[in-house]
Structure formats: C-alpha cells, structure tokens
Design an enzyme around this catalytic site. Structure first.
Site, mmCIF file in Angstrom:
data_model
loop_
_atom_site.group_PDB
_atom_site.id
_atom_site.type_symbol
_atom_site.label_atom_id
_atom_site.label_comp_id
_atom_site.label_asym_id
_atom_site.label_seq_id
_atom_site.Cartn_x
_atom_site.Cartn_y
_atom_site.Cartn_z
ATOM 1 N N ARG A 18 8.337 -9.807 17.189
ATOM 2 C CA ARG A 18 8.908 -8.655 16.470
ATOM 3 C C ARG A 18 7.816 -7.635 16.165
ATOM 4 O O ARG A 18 6.643 -7.859 16.504
ATOM 5 C CB ARG A 18 9.597 -9.086 15.172
ATOM 6 N N VAL A 63 -1.172 -19.669 15.636
ATOM 7 C CA VAL A 63 -2.546 -19.339 16.041
ATOM 8 C C VAL A 63 -3.604 -19.995 15.141
ATOM 9 O O VAL A 63 -4.774 -20.030 15.493
ATOM 10 C CB VAL A 63 -2.798 -17.807 16.115
ATOM 11 N N ASN A 89 -2.544 -9.955 17.846
ATOM 12 C CA ASN A 89 -1.739 -9.130 16.943
ATOM 13 C C ASN A 89 -1.129 -9.941 15.795
ATOM 14 O O ASN A 89 -0.799 -9.383 14.762
ATOM 15 C CB ASN A 89 -0.641 -8.453 17.777
ATOM 16 N N SER A 141 -6.777 -3.296 10.859
ATOM 17 C CA SER A 141 -6.028 -2.409 9.955
ATOM 18 C C SER A 141 -7.003 -1.405 9.358
ATOM 19 O O SER A 141 -8.191 -1.726 9.180
ATOM 20 C CB SER A 141 -5.411 -3.239 8.824
ATOM 21 N N TYR A 154 -6.538 -9.911 2.696
ATOM 22 C CA TYR A 154 -6.117 -9.236 3.944
ATOM 23 C C TYR A 154 -7.224 -8.311 4.454
ATOM 24 O O TYR A 154 -7.567 -8.327 5.641
ATOM 25 C CB TYR A 154 -4.837 -8.450 3.655
ATOM 26 N N ALA A 156 -10.409 -8.470 3.847
ATOM 27 C CA ALA A 156 -11.544 -9.282 4.318
ATOM 28 C C ALA A 156 -11.254 -9.829 5.714
ATOM 29 O O ALA A 156 -12.137 -9.827 6.583
ATOM 30 C CB ALA A 156 -11.817 -10.422 3.337
ATOM 31 N N ILE A 187 2.642 1.273 9.292
ATOM 32 C CA ILE A 187 3.617 1.247 10.385
ATOM 33 C C ILE A 187 4.902 0.597 9.879
ATOM 34 O O ILE A 187 4.852 -0.427 9.175
ATOM 35 C CB ILE A 187 3.057 0.416 11.581
#
Ligand code: NDP
Length: 246
Positions: A18, A63, A89, A141, A154, A156, A187
């Site tokens: 997604r 992952v 991603n 990001s 996030y 870091a 986004i």
C-alpha cells in the site's frame, strides 16, 4: 523516454502492499521492470501483485527478521530473476514524546525502518557485486534531516538510514552499485491519515507548493534514481516535499 526504461531488470520493493511502496511498485513495473511486491501479509502481497499484472509476484516477509528476508529474496530471485533494484520503503511510526517513549516503541521503529534495510541490503549485495551493477534506494524522511517533536525514534531511524546509505554508497561504488535516499515530506497515505485537521492545515502553510504530496510524487523520484539517467548519482538524499524544507 528510453533513459527511464527498466526493461529486463528486477526490483524488490519492501512495504509495497500500500501507500508509497505500492506507487513505487506500479511505477517501476510501468517502466518495464519485474517487481517483487513485499509486505508482512502473504495474501495481501499476492493480491497486489495480481492487480499489477504480469511481471510481478507477491512475497511475505517481516523486514525485521533477517532469515525471513533472506528467504523472500531467494524466492523473488527464483521467480523474477536477480535483483537489480532494491527499494527499502517498509516503515512505521510509534510517535510519542521522549518521556513517554517505551523500549518497545523504540525497537519497533528502529528495527523496521533501519535494521530492515540492513537485512535486505546485505541479502542482495553479493549478487549485485558479482554483476557489478545495482541500485539501492532507501526511503528516509525529511524528519531524518530536521528532527521532529514527538518522533525521536522515527527521526533517529531515518537519520540512521541516511548514514547507512552514504556508507554503502562509498563501500560499493567500485562495484557499480549506487545507493541513494529519497526523503519525502508529508505524503497522503495510511501513515499520515490520522493527523488532525488543524495540524494538516497548519502544515499546508509551510509547504511552498501549497499541497500535500501524493505517493506518485515519491515514486517518480525513485524511478529516476533506479534508471540510467541517474548513473552518476550516489550517496545522495533527494528531498521530495513540495518545498517544505528549503
Ligand atoms: P504505509 O503505512 O501506508 O505503508 C507501510 C508499508 O510498509 C506497508 O506496505 C506495510 O506492509 C510495510 N511494512 C511496515 N512494517 C513492515 C515490516 N516490518 N516488514 C515488512 N513490511 C512492513 O506507509 P507510507 O506508504 O506512508 O510510508 C512508506 C515509507 O515512506 C515509510 O518508510 C515511511 O517512513 C516513509 N515516509 C512516509 C511519509 C508520509 O508522509 N507518508 C513521509 C516520509 C517518509 P504490511 O503492513 O502489509 O506488512
């Protein structure tokens, strides 16, 4: 344009069930690449691959699990051919102020966003070295560049991903392997759908182009970095944020 043609190449896109990953998978497939669609849920990954059509297959792996990543990459190479393009991603957020961040919040985010890219990159690198070609594109990001209140874990993980990318860019440039980051701003996906309306409006004021980003805006940058047009670019961070951080 022929420089964007990825015919004969195979891409492995994590988190492509997604959001941004799905748009990347669709765009790389549109440019002619075979595409492995990857998420944690096998049936969802297979359904998305079926929707994208011939030249795509779905694979399940978390992952954060190195052995599962090795198995999924092995299966994808068997089905679709050696992986030429790896797109890291897959990612998630567990936002909170530092005082309230738990070890579990930290580990979930750092393991998925940073360690996950280590697992996949390690799994593909030998094959890319043998073929003396490869592209690794990591979705970081803008928060990895600027930091953000409530997102220490996030930010870091995303800053770490930039350091990781620059390191492997230097380590494997001599083998024809290029590694770069794409750093999206805000986004519109499931990840950002929970943002309160007031926060969304104030964010919009800070975006020079005056709109939130779409998954396809990020996918276009990935296609470029995966293509022959980007053959002299490595170790870079391409910001796709509509002018949020200038
Ligand atoms: P979504 O939440 O919409 O999608 C996340 C994807 O990642 C899903 O396909 C999910 O698959 C997968 N995923 C999550 N954890 C794992 C895991 N441990 N193993 C395998 N797959 C996993 O997110 P976005 O599309 O918005 O974000 C994609 C990337 O872009 C992320 O890295 C995010 O940090 C980054 N980004 C997003 C921004 C935004 O504004 N949306 C801004 C900047 C960066 P499933 O749940 O099916 O397993």
């Amino acid at each position: 344009m022929s420089g964007l043609d990825l015919g004969g190449r195979t891409a492995f896109v994590t988190g492509s069930t997604r959001g941004i990953g799905l748009a990347i998978a669709r765009m790389l497939r549109g440019a002619g690449a075979n595409v492995a669609v990857v998420g944690r849920d096998a049936s969802r990954a297979e359904a998305v691959a079926a929707e994208l059509g011939a030249g795509t297959s779905g694979f399940a792996c978390d992952v954060t699990d190195g052995a599962a990543v090795d198995a999924a990459i092995g299966a994808a190479e068997k089905a679709l051919g050696p992986i030429d393009i790896l797109v890291n991603n897959a990612g998630l957020t567990r936002d909170n102020l530092l005082l309230r961040l738990t070890d579990a919040d930290w580990d979930a985010v750092v393991n998925a966003n940073l360690k996950g890219a280590f697992h996949t990159s390690r799994a593909v690198i030998k094959g890319m070295m043998k073929r003396r070609a490869g592209r690794i594109i990591n979705i970081t990001s803008v928060v990895g560049l600027t930091g953000n209140k409530g997102q220490a874990n996030y930010a870091a993980s995303k800053a770490g991903l930039i350091g990781f990318t620059k390191s492997i860019a230097k380590e494997y440039a001599g083998r024809g392997i290029l590694a770069n980051c794409v750093a999206p701003g805000f986004i519109e996906t499931d990840m950002t759908s929970g943002l309160p309306e007031a926060a969304r409006t104030s964010l919009l004021h800070g975006i020079a182009l005056g709109r939130l980003g779409q998954a396809e805006d990020v996918a276009g940058a990935v296609l470029f970095l995966a293509s022959d047009l980007a053959s002299y670019i490595t170790g870079q961070v391409l910001v796709v944020d509509g002018g949020l951080v200038v």
